[in-house]
Write an enzyme that holds these catalytic residues in place. Sequence first.
Site, short mmCIF file in Angstrom:
data_model
loop_
_atom_site.label_atom_id
_atom_site.label_comp_id
_atom_site.label_asym_id
_atom_site.label_seq_id
_atom_site.Cartn_x
_atom_site.Cartn_y
_atom_site.Cartn_z
N LEU A 16 0.84 -1.20 0.00
CA LEU A 16 0.00 0.00 0.00
C LEU A 16 0.87 1.25 0.00
O LEU A 16 0.61 2.21 -0.72
CB LEU A 16 -0.93 0.00 1.21
CG LEU A 16 -1.84 -1.22 1.36
CD1 LEU A 16 -2.72 -1.07 2.60
CD2 LEU A 16 -2.71 -1.41 0.12
N ASP A 17 1.92 1.23 0.81
CA ASP A 17 2.85 2.35 0.85
C ASP A 17 3.55 2.54 -0.48
O ASP A 17 3.53 3.63 -1.07
CB ASP A 17 3.91 2.11 1.93
CG ASP A 17 3.60 2.79 3.25
OD1 ASP A 17 2.92 3.84 3.23
OD2 ASP A 17 4.03 2.29 4.30
N HIS A 18 4.17 1.49 -0.97
CA HIS A 18 4.94 1.63 -2.21
C HIS A 18 4.03 1.94 -3.40
O HIS A 18 4.33 2.83 -4.21
CB HIS A 18 5.74 0.35 -2.46
CG HIS A 18 6.93 0.20 -1.57
ND1 HIS A 18 8.15 0.77 -1.85
CD2 HIS A 18 7.09 -0.45 -0.38
CE1 HIS A 18 9.02 0.48 -0.89
NE2 HIS A 18 8.39 -0.26 0.02
#
Length: 461
Positions: free
Chosen positions: A353-355
């Site tokens: 989700l972050d990347h």
Amino acid sequence: MAKIKSAWTELGGDPALVSRVSTVARAGALEARLPVRESARACVGACALAAAELGARRGGLAQVPGVLVDDGAVAAAFGSERNLLVDGRAPDTFAPLSRLWRTADGWVRTHANYPHHRTRLLDVLGVSEDVTAVGAALAERSSLEVEESVYAAGGLAVALRTPKEWASHEQAVAVAARPLVERERLDSAHARVLPPHDGTPLLPAAGLRVLDLTRVLAGPVATRTLALLGADVLRVDPPRLPELPDQHADTGFGKRSATLDLTVDRRTFEELLETADVVVTGYRPGALDRFGLSPRALAERRPGLVVAQVSAWGAYGPWGDRRGFDSLVQVASGIAVVEGTAERPGALPAQALDHGTGYLLAAAVLRAVTEQSYDGGGRLVRLALARTAEWLLNGDDATETDAGDAAYDGPGPWLAERDSALGRLRYALPPVSFAGGPADWARPPVPWGTAPARWLPAGAR
């Protein structure tokens, strides 16, 4: 290609340009029950296409350069914080108190990597910094009680929910009602004049000044990508809120790092803003507004600015002012249930989700600059980890999977080494690739807060 088309459409790109993208699908990369590999490929592919599109505009090219997305490179980059070595030492990732815990009625996920978050968690539980004591205290409470009490104290914890339970939550309803990439026009500034760029490699963001007010992962991944593409990225942090060193190193490639106390030195910030092209923020929604850093306030002082914002839960709904991280969103949204077993919740194979959100945010900035070069206007682009989770869980193509053209045998081919002021680094190469574009960052990361708070001279990198 369905996921790539989906992401590119959300960015407002010309659908015909998707034909410029080719992929190398690798079985075994980012394996999961959900289509993580396909979604990660789409985020990187859309970002690379946005870079190629802007590069063609800057370079006066007859057509947009071809984009290649290799699942191996994507998987290595999505695990960049795990693949980093500093003088042979593996990085510190999650602290002992950042984990899943049994509660009286289920599970809860805490995040305590930062000292102030750890202190608030322990204060709520009334125990010392001991894993056994924390586990015993949490086992006596309900998951929702822990979630609310820890958040009320300024800490971070979320209760485990199934996808169905999350879908009925007010925040999830608010998130699902928004586009994956929110895009707004802030003003009617004249069209942006982009100086021609005919250098080698082709650097679409050359000459752009990016003020990086982000922390942790998604925002820094976005600005790390803009630095790869030639932007002068200056990360600015409060002097009393240092970043975790390994995390800062992993996301610091190509950037400079300065500290600035906005409570006492607004003049320096305003001087930076006067000639900034892009401001990227990654703090809790509203946290910077008291400094006059809301999108509208920034655009009033710097017409034509691109403002990019990323948050965990979105800047709306009942959780619009809450802090959050990838691991917490996975647990709250039901991803941990989908990826787990009957005995224990699971997790995605990377902080996807972050990347993924980080690459989409960089793509949104690049597309905003391209659009500005035609019809001007300051722009706001906004993404949320929870909205990316919704896209992964419930998109029209959420079940898209492919067998793969080749095998993935680990990140080795997509890792490199170089010396830096931090020591000898092993790191993941950038996955954003297009014909004639950069293959690596111009500079390694620097120690936190060691650069002056000013822009590089024009033309310097």
